[in-house]
Enzyme design. Structure first.
Site, mmCIF file in Angstrom:
data_model
loop_
_atom_site.group_PDB
_atom_site.id
_atom_site.type_symbol
_atom_site.label_atom_id
_atom_site.label_comp_id
_atom_site.label_asym_id
_atom_site.label_seq_id
_atom_site.Cartn_x
_atom_site.Cartn_y
_atom_site.Cartn_z
ATOM 1 N N HIS A 243 0.867 -1.184 0.000
ATOM 2 C CA HIS A 243 0.000 0.000 0.000
ATOM 3 C C HIS A 243 0.902 1.231 0.000
ATOM 4 C CE1 HIS A 243 -3.110 2.810 1.251
ATOM 5 N NE2 HIS A 243 -4.012 1.866 1.111
ATOM 6 N N ARG A 263 -6.385 10.393 0.234
ATOM 7 C CA ARG A 263 -6.192 10.848 -1.144
ATOM 8 C C ARG A 263 -7.539 11.013 -1.837
ATOM 9 N NH1 ARG A 263 -3.190 6.348 -3.136
ATOM 10 N NH2 ARG A 263 -3.468 5.407 -1.096
#
Ligand code: FAD
Length: 609
Positions: A243, A263
């Site tokens: 990740h 994000r």
């Protein structure tokens, strides 16, 4: 029906029709289903019930309910999953998963899960990377907690025998068949034999084979190694998902996940020169859709709508590699990561700080408490973290039985559904769909077979070996574990090369020898050093499996990136790598064709390109 527990001199024996090893989402769902089929069920877990790794899941579970966009359908979910997996997936598993996930989510709701709602009262679904339509049913950023709470509340009324803080060390066999497991309890260090007609592995992942991981302490690859040692095939072990955003500072929290939601809410990645580096490397696929204006990101079309998406939301493997590049080339942050800034949205929104706290409550508290950072005012430091293993026990798509009779696997320790890369949200629905199937077919197997016989020589041999570290003097287990994690992180991590991985293999062989000689002190009660010594062989096995498979696949595909073999190679497009133990006890990697895609599924993929 087998239910009694009897005490022998050195170990306690428990009799169950179906034994489920692991009490995360997959294990709990399997236990519930087996129990509903009217067989006796034992559920064993390394930690306390409710503490499994599933509880940490944040974003949600993917299912084509079509509540937010009614164009969604199982066929679109299937095609998205196959594309995400680079068509290395077991297509039958992807089909079953996409078809059954909506019912599993509705069932969870009927059992009491309180999902976030749409304005008209249906289960709300959110967007996530790689899913064409909003598809993730969720409960804020605490979906895993709600899932575990619901399964646990439902499961405890089913008459399942739960054995908590009990770690399985080996599977027991009668001939070719698995007929139980040998374990120790953490509290007193007593040995336990579980005698069962069928066994379901649901032990989760292998993140603790790496130094930096979002995974909890339990993820030492036990289920993978138990299955391998019992003769089962592992597949896709080269595919590890890193990740892009984990915490990097302070060192004690390095690796803890910083959700993609940051994000998704507008967080931007910058290097130490305040440059938004994700614009430097946009894959060709998107280039013709790129807008020059950094604030807008690039335009793309989704169905008949035009949308905008920032480059920070490119695929996880791509973003992770861009971050590694910035750090390697000296443009990283103070502590070896990059900056993730969500505070900038205060320039756009008058109530920016409140907005961030409302949308990302867990992240706000995580950084405030663990790093003394106020994310509404300062940038976070982030870097890639080992997150998920696509590889695992090879299972039959419909029944979840492994290549060893009587041994089933579900959840993260099984493989096939995700192929070369997993889409976010597809794990939680995987646990429900295939946990249920594993429970159902394990119960059927148990009804059709007798209990088999426990081999006392095997049991006594394992018990003797488990106690040997107390009788030795010398190096303790922690240094060996740390060095293994460093080796995997540095030599078999996000960016791989043949010579480095061969060095890793040599290191693993040496570390395995040291692991066989480690010493521990103290007694058997809650002895963390002893537990670590007993985890080591499993960590060695999964590390070797990952390394061997990663050396073998000489291309870059999905989560597997080779600096010495850039790009995909068509010759590898239809090859699965199978890892198995051969006669002399050594590990073999075999190339096998990916199962052929039935015409009707190929057509669905074509229609959804
Ligand atoms: P787990 O939930 O880990 O359970 C494993 C069980 O096995 C535990 O009970 C453990 O004690 C037991 N066990 C292990 N070894 C032994 C042994 N030797 N003996 C006895 N018991 C043993 N996925 C999504 O789809 N959506 C998300 O939003 C999402 N968010 C995530 C966020 C974080 C921070 C992380 C780390 C992962 C996330 N994932 C998400 C991935 C997902 O949470 C996991 O893949 C999934 O929960 C694994 O479930 P499981 O049932 O296979 O294993």
């Amino acid at each position: 029906m087998l239910t009694a527990a009897k005490q022998t001199m050195d170990y306690q024996t428990h009799e169950h029709d179906v034994l489920v090893i692991g009490a995360g989402g997959a294990g709990l769902r399997a236990a519930i289903e087996a129990s509903a089929a009217d067989v006796s069920v034992g559920l064993v877990c390394k930690s306390l019930l409710g503490k499994a790794h599933t509880v940490m899941a944040e974003g949600g579970m993917a299912a084509s309910l079509g509540n937010v966009d009614d164009r969604d359908a199982w066929s679109v979910h299937f095609a998205d999953t196959m594309r995400g997996g680079q068509y290395m997936n077991n297509a039958r598993m992807a089909e079953l998963h996409a078809k059954e996930a909506p019912d599993r989510v509705r069932e969870l709701e009927a059992w009491g899960a309180v999902f976030d709602r749409t304005p008209d009262g249906r289960i709300l679904q959110r967007n996530f990377g790689g899913h064409k339509y909003p598809r993730l049913a969720h409960v804020g950023d605490r979906t895993g907690l709600e899932m575990i709470r619901t399964l646990q509340d439902h499961g405890i009324h089913q008459g399942i025998d739960v054995h908590m803080e009990c770690t399985v060390l080996t599977l027991l066999k009668d001939g070719e068949r698995v007929i139980g497991a040998f374990a120790y309890d953490r509290e007193r260090g007593r040995f336990q034999v579980f005698h069962a007609r069928a066994v379901v592995l649901a032990t989760g992942g292998i993140g603790k084979a790496f130094r930096i991981t979002s995974n909890s302490w339990e993820y030492t690859g036990d289920g993978h190694a138990l299955a391998y040692d019992a003769g089962a095939d592992l597949i896709d072990m080269e595919f590890i998902q890193f990740h892009p955003t984990g915490m990097v500072w302070p060192p004690s929290v390095r690796g803890i996940l910083v959700t993609e939601g940051v994000r998704g809410e507008g967080g931007v990645l910058k290097n130490k020169d305040d440059h938004r580096f994700m614009f430097d490397d946009i894959p060709d696929l998107y280039k013709n859709q790129t807008a020059d204006n950094e604030d807008e990101g690039w335009r793309y079309t989704q169905g008949d709508k035009e949308a905008r998406r920032p480059p920070e939301l490119l695929t996880r493997d791509h973003v992770a590699r861009c971050i590694v590049r910035e750090v390697r080339e000296g443009r990283g942050s103070e502590h070896g990561g990059v900056y993730l800034d969500i505070a900038w949205i205060k320039e756009r929104l008058s109530n920016g700080a409140e907005h961030i706290k409302k949308k990302l409550p867990s992240m706000y508290h995580q950084f405030k408490q663990l790093a003394s950072i106020d994310i509404t005012a300062e940038a976070m430091e982030v870097g890639p973290t080992t997150h998920y293993v696509m590889g695992g026990v090879r299972v039959d798509a419909d029944t979840q039985m492994s290549s060893v009779p009587g041994l089933f696997a579900a959840g993260e320790c099984a493989a096939g559904l995700h192929g070369a890369n997993r889409l976010g949200g597809n794990s939680l629905s995987d646990l429900l769909v295939f946990g249920r199937r594993a429970g159902e077919y394990a119960a059927t197997f148990a009804k059709e077979h007798d209990a088999g016989a426990v081999n006392t020589d095997q049991v006594e041999g394992v018990a003797r070996r488990a106690l040997e570290p107390f009788a030795r003097e010398g190096e303790g287990p922690y240094k060996v574990q740390q060095e293994l994690q460093g080796t995997m992180q540095d030599l078999v991590g996000i960016v791989r090369q043949d010579d480095e991985m061969r060095r890793a293999l040599d290191e693993i062989a040496k570390l395995r020898e040291r692991a066989d000689r480690v010493a521990v002190i103290g007694n058997r009660e809650y002895n963390a050093g002893w537990h670590t010594a007993l985890d080591l062989p499993h960590l060695m096995t999964v590390s070797e499996a990952v390394t061997r498979a990663a050396i073998e696949r000489q291309e870059s595909r999905g989560a597997h990136f080779r600096e010495d073999h850039l790009g995909k190679d068509e010759a590898w497009a239809k090859i699965n790598l199978v890892v198995r133990k051969v006669g002399d006890g050594s590990m073999q990697v075999v190339r096998e064709p990916v199962p052929a895609l039935p015409a009707e599924l190929a057509k669905i993929i074509e229609e959804n390109r």
